[in-house]
Design an enzyme around this catalytic site. Structure first.
Site, PDB file in Angstrom:
ATOM      1  N   CYS A 149      -1.139  -0.159  -4.606  1.00 49.50           N
ATOM      2  CA  CYS A 149      -0.916   0.161  -3.193  1.00 49.50           C
ATOM      3  C   CYS A 149       0.581   0.200  -2.929  1.00 49.50           C
ATOM      4  O   CYS A 149       1.255   1.098  -3.392  1.00 49.50           O
ATOM      5  CB  CYS A 149      -1.646  -0.794  -2.269  1.00 49.50           C
ATOM      6  SG  CYS A 149      -1.537  -2.521  -2.742  1.00 49.50           S
ATOM      7  N   SER A 150       1.114  -0.751  -2.203  1.00 50.24           N
ATOM      8  CA  SER A 150       2.536  -0.648  -1.888  1.00 50.24           C
ATOM      9  C   SER A 150       3.161  -2.020  -1.685  1.00 50.24           C
ATOM     10  O   SER A 150       4.006  -2.196  -0.830  1.00 50.24           O
ATOM     11  CB  SER A 150       2.733   0.214  -0.646  1.00 50.24           C
ATOM     12  OG  SER A 150       1.963  -0.342   0.418  1.00 50.24           O
ATOM     13  N   CYS A 151       2.735  -3.005  -2.457  1.00 51.79           N
ATOM     14  CA  CYS A 151       3.314  -4.338  -2.357  1.00 51.79           C
ATOM     15  C   CYS A 151       4.823  -4.238  -2.573  1.00 51.79           C
ATOM     16  O   CYS A 151       5.281  -3.516  -3.453  1.00 51.79           O
ATOM     17  CB  CYS A 151       2.717  -5.271  -3.406  1.00 51.79           C
ATOM     18  SG  CYS A 151       0.941  -5.478  -3.210  1.00 51.79           S
ATOM     19  N   CYS A 161       4.238  -0.750  -7.190  1.00 55.21           N
ATOM     20  CA  CYS A 161       2.928  -1.365  -7.019  1.00 55.21           C
ATOM     21  C   CYS A 161       1.952  -0.240  -7.304  1.00 55.21           C
ATOM     22  O   CYS A 161       1.828   0.685  -6.505  1.00 55.21           O
ATOM     23  CB  CYS A 161       2.704  -1.925  -5.622  1.00 55.21           C
ATOM     24  SG  CYS A 161       1.006  -2.500  -5.452  1.00 55.21           S
TER      25      CYS A 161
HETATM   26 FE    FE Z   1       0.065  -3.526  -3.807  1.00 52.19          FE
END
Ligand code: FE
Length: 220
Positions: A124-126, A121
């Site tokens: 961000c950090s999906c 991602c």
């Molecule tokens: Fe994300």
């Protein structure tokens, strides 16, 4: 066939489709409340930090990735399920009722001898929590997020996965609600293994695409 091409394609998709809900990136009121509650319980001696860590470890390393591993092992042994998993993963896994969320639009991408897939991602950090558990720390690292797109081959090699230059690398960037999971290739010499034994071979990292599974019980 080359990484630059992948990059352009990626950027293109990113511009048009990567509309993020960034609620999960910054600390939500719930997260702040949870942290406050946790420190209070620890302070009052009602909960040990160790116990909290155990819960997190369990979620991160067992519950989550095991769900993904189960899907992978089934896909390896059940062609009809594999077909469904690759065409609509969210629908295919509905029967399992996995907890953890983030799989409302799950896409499973299959590794082949010609093509390797990796997941990121960039914003961000999906991450598909219900199938992979908590994301590893490095997944949220800005270095991973930018370099896996810019120089996937180099970064993967640094992470221990040297891919032959004739293997195409595709990097999948989580978009709006879409989460990706890699279906790794089945290791050789595993014909006689049961589905459970196969699932035990599947690592979290192989489903993010930063590792491939080699001989039974080992990963490269
Ligand atoms: Fe994300």
């Amino acid at each position: 066939m080359n990484d630059d091409h992948d990059h352009d394609e990626h950027k293109h998709e990113h511009k048009h489709e990567h509309k993020h809900e960034h609620k999960h990136e910054e600390k939500s009121p719930q997260a702040i409340r949870t942290e406050a509650l946790e420190s209070l319980l620890i302070e009052k001696g009602l909960l040990s930090e160790h116990a909290v860590d155990n819960v997190i470890t369990n979620y991160a390393q067992r519950v989550g990735p095991m769900n993904g591993a189960l899907l992978v092992a089934r896909a390896w042994t059940d062609p009809e399920f594999k077909q469904r998993l690759l065409s609509n993963a969210t629908q295919a896994i509905a029967e399992y009722d996995f907890k953890g969320g983030q799989v409302d639009h799950l896409v499973v991408v299959e590794n082949t001898p010609e093509r390797h897939n990796a997941v990121v991602c960039t914003l961000c950090s999906c991450y598909p929590w219900a199938v992979l558990g908590l994301p590893p720390k490095w997944y949220k690292d800005p270095a991973y997020r930018s370099r896996i797109v810019r120089e996937p081959r180099t970064l993967l090699a640094e992470m221990g996965l040297s891919l032959d230059t004739n293997i195409e690398i595709r990097v999948w960037d989580s978009s709006a609600e879409v989460r990706y999971m890699v279906l790794p290739m089945r290791p050789e010499n595993t014909d006689n293994l049961t589905q459970d034994e196969l699932a035990a071979l599947v690592s979290r990292d192989s489903m993010i695409g930063v590792e491939v599974l080699s001989q039974a019980g080992q990963s490269s």
